[in-house]
Design a protein around this motif. Structure first.
Motif, PDB file in Angstrom:
ATOM      1  N   MET A   1       0.848  -1.196   0.000  1.00  0.00           N
ATOM      2  CA  MET A   1       0.000   0.000   0.000  1.00  0.00           C
ATOM      3  C   MET A   1       0.885   1.248   0.000  1.00  0.00           C
ATOM      4  O   MET A   1       1.712   1.437   0.887  1.00  0.00           O
ATOM      5  N   ARG A   2       0.693   2.099  -0.983  1.00  0.00           N
ATOM      6  CA  ARG A   2       1.493   3.314  -1.144  1.00  0.00           C
ATOM      7  C   ARG A   2       0.714   4.511  -0.586  1.00  0.00           C
ATOM      8  O   ARG A   2      -0.427   4.764  -0.982  1.00  0.00           O
ATOM      9  N   ILE A   3       1.357   5.246   0.325  1.00  0.00           N
ATOM     10  CA  ILE A   3       0.707   6.347   1.029  1.00  0.00           C
ATOM     11  C   ILE A   3       1.438   7.651   0.735  1.00  0.00           C
ATOM     12  O   ILE A   3       2.666   7.712   0.792  1.00  0.00           O
ATOM     13  N   TYR A   4       0.653   8.692   0.457  1.00  0.00           N
ATOM     14  CA  TYR A   4       1.187  10.040   0.256  1.00  0.00           C
ATOM     15  C   TYR A   4       0.742  10.909   1.428  1.00  0.00           C
ATOM     16  O   TYR A   4      -0.442  10.938   1.781  1.00  0.00           O
ATOM     17  N   SER A  93      -1.540   9.096  -9.352  1.00  0.00           N
ATOM     18  CA  SER A  93      -2.566   8.065  -9.209  1.00  0.00           C
ATOM     19  C   SER A  93      -1.989   6.731  -8.747  1.00  0.00           C
ATOM     20  O   SER A  93      -2.747   5.798  -8.459  1.00  0.00           O
ATOM     21  N   ALA A  94      -0.656   6.636  -8.638  1.00  0.00           N
ATOM     22  CA  ALA A  94      -0.028   5.399  -8.151  1.00  0.00           C
ATOM     23  C   ALA A  94      -0.210   5.212  -6.654  1.00  0.00           C
ATOM     24  O   ALA A  94       0.009   4.115  -6.130  1.00  0.00           O
ATOM     25  N   TYR A  95      -0.627   6.276  -5.931  1.00  0.00           N
ATOM     26  CA  TYR A  95      -0.804   6.162  -4.486  1.00  0.00           C
ATOM     27  C   TYR A  95      -2.197   5.623  -4.160  1.00  0.00           C
ATOM     28  O   TYR A  95      -3.175   5.894  -4.860  1.00  0.00           O
ATOM     29  N   ASP A  96      -2.269   4.882  -3.072  1.00  0.00           N
ATOM     30  CA  ASP A  96      -3.527   4.277  -2.639  1.00  0.00           C
ATOM     31  C   ASP A  96      -4.329   5.183  -1.716  1.00  0.00           C
ATOM     32  O   ASP A  96      -5.547   4.999  -1.584  1.00  0.00           O
ATOM     33  N   ALA A  97      -3.682   6.127  -1.063  1.00  0.00           N
ATOM     34  CA  ALA A  97      -4.384   7.015  -0.136  1.00  0.00           C
ATOM     35  C   ALA A  97      -3.512   8.219   0.167  1.00  0.00           C
ATOM     36  O   ALA A  97      -2.286   8.170   0.027  1.00  0.00           O
ATOM     37  N   MET A  98      -4.166   9.295   0.613  1.00  0.00           N
ATOM     38  CA  MET A  98      -3.467  10.520   0.992  1.00  0.00           C
ATOM     39  C   MET A  98      -3.855  10.909   2.405  1.00  0.00           C
ATOM     40  O   MET A  98      -5.005  10.747   2.831  1.00  0.00           O
ATOM     41  N   ILE A  99      -2.877  11.428   3.153  1.00  0.00           N
ATOM     42  CA  ILE A  99      -3.062  11.897   4.520  1.00  0.00           C
ATOM     43  C   ILE A  99      -2.615  13.362   4.581  1.00  0.00           C
ATOM     44  O   ILE A  99      -1.575  13.719   4.018  1.00  0.00           O
ATOM     45  N   CYS A 100      -3.390  14.209   5.253  1.00  0.00           N
ATOM     46  CA  CYS A 100      -3.043  15.620   5.435  1.00  0.00           C
ATOM     47  C   CYS A 100      -2.731  15.852   6.912  1.00  0.00           C
ATOM     48  O   CYS A 100      -3.607  15.656   7.764  1.00  0.00           O
ATOM     49  N   LEU A 145      -7.247  12.579  -9.218  1.00  0.00           N
ATOM     50  CA  LEU A 145      -6.230  11.571  -9.510  1.00  0.00           C
ATOM     51  C   LEU A 145      -6.678  10.171  -9.085  1.00  0.00           C
ATOM     52  O   LEU A 145      -5.955   9.198  -9.297  1.00  0.00           O
ATOM     53  N   GLY A 146      -7.848  10.091  -8.470  1.00  0.00           N
ATOM     54  CA  GLY A 146      -8.327   8.804  -7.997  1.00  0.00           C
ATOM     55  C   GLY A 146      -7.746   8.375  -6.675  1.00  0.00           C
ATOM     56  O   GLY A 146      -7.798   7.190  -6.324  1.00  0.00           O
ATOM     57  N   VAL A 147      -7.196   9.322  -5.913  1.00  0.00           N
ATOM     58  CA  VAL A 147      -6.560   9.011  -4.619  1.00  0.00           C
ATOM     59  C   VAL A 147      -7.463   9.519  -3.495  1.00  0.00           C
ATOM     60  O   VAL A 147      -7.671  10.729  -3.374  1.00  0.00           O
ATOM     61  N   PRO A 148      -7.992   8.648  -2.640  1.00  0.00           N
ATOM     62  CA  PRO A 148      -8.848   9.120  -1.555  1.00  0.00           C
ATOM     63  C   PRO A 148      -8.046   9.742  -0.414  1.00  0.00           C
ATOM     64  O   PRO A 148      -6.994   9.228  -0.032  1.00  0.00           O
ATOM     65  N   VAL A 149      -8.536  10.856   0.116  1.00  0.00           N
ATOM     66  CA  VAL A 149      -7.989  11.403   1.360  1.00  0.00           C
ATOM     67  C   VAL A 149      -8.639  10.627   2.501  1.00  0.00           C
ATOM     68  O   VAL A 149      -9.864  10.552   2.583  1.00  0.00           O
TER      69      VAL A 149
END
Length: 276
Positions: A1-4, A93-100, A145-149
């Motif tokens: 799982m790739r996380i941004y 779009s390669a990331y599975d999820a984003m965190i702020c 980009l299709g990446v859910p926060v």
């Protein structure tokens, strides 16, 4: 799982004033240590949820706030500027999820250190007619980009703003705004424990990747300075709504990148000493 992970500073545990978050501030060195601890808590939460790759983008001001040696060794750091995508540099779009982490509420909100990207220079922003700040624009760009926060940390006003955009996002209030430069603080250890838990929970419940949305969006910005609005209308596709307000249409994330150019134009015109 790739996380941004995009890390801002105004919404970090314990920070309430410009002196905490600006490089020339008397408490900036302490502030950057606090920032690293909040980010590391989020990294631990991501690892607990099964993350195999974590990228952290230093998204505040000079974007050189996080000291690499203070960052959790499982994370890779994007540091410095300029960056073509600013606070979201490296997000694909390669990331599975984003965190702020450490985010703040938009201009006009009575949140801790509230503003939209450029302090006083940007008075208001709208995305498709909806009031927006850094939280909403980041969320919309990630969605394109299709990446859910999946998680956001900041003060209670930032959390409320995120919930208005997407109630599925797990939020953590690390402080409670009393005014723009005052807050009731959660104890640091308690706040970081909550961050770690919320990130793990948010990732465990993350939705499937959103459909990428190629539809154009309209970004409208009201500037403090009429000079900025006039100059920006020299960019193809930028139109004036009134003497201080401009608008452009385009698909995200390209529109987000163009907005970064607007800010560089604004900085070149406004970083001058007052004439009186």
């Amino acid at each position: 799982m790739r996380i941004y992970l995009s890390a801002d500073m105004e919404g970090i545990t314990g920070l309430v004033d410009a002196g905490d978050v600006q490089p020339d501030g008397r408490d900036y060195e302490r502030g950057r240590r606090m920032m690293a601890e909040d980010v590391n808590a989020a990294v631990r939460g991501a690892l607990a949820a099964g993350a195999t790759h974590i990228t952290v983008n230093d998204a505040h001001g000079p974007m050189r706030n996080l000291l690499p040696e203070a960052l959790h060794p499982a994370a890779r750091l994007i540091r410095g500027k300029p960056k073509t995508m600013g606070m979201l540099d490296g997000l694909t779009s390669a990331y599975d999820a984003m965190i702020c982490v450490g985010y703040h509420s938009r201009a006009g909100s009575l949140g801790v250190l509230s503003h939209s990207f450029m302090g006083h220079e940007i008075e208001d922003m709208w995305l498709d007619g909806r009031p927006v700040g850094e939280i909403g624009l980041a969320h919309a760009t990630a969605a394109a980009l299709g990446v859910p926060v999946v998680a956001l940390t900041g003060d209670d006003r930032a959390c409320e703003e995120m919930t208005e955009w997407d109630p599925s996002v797990t939020t953590v209030a690390v402080k409670y705004a009393h005014d723009r430069f005052a807050a009731e603080l959660r104890p640091a250890d308690e706040a970081r424990g909550a961050i770690e838990e919320a990130v793990a929970t948010g990732l465990a419940a993350r939705p499937r990747a959103a459909s990428r949305n190629p539809e154009p969006a309209a970004l409208t910005v009201r500037w403090q300075s009429a000079s900025v609005a006039a100059m920006l209308q020299g960019i193809p596709g930028v139109t004036g709504k009134d003497s201080r307000t401009v608008e452009a249409q385009g698909a995200l994330p390209g529109l987000y990148r163009q907005f970064g150019v607007w800010m560089r134009v604004a900085a070149s015109l406004t970083n001058q000493r007052p004439y009186c």
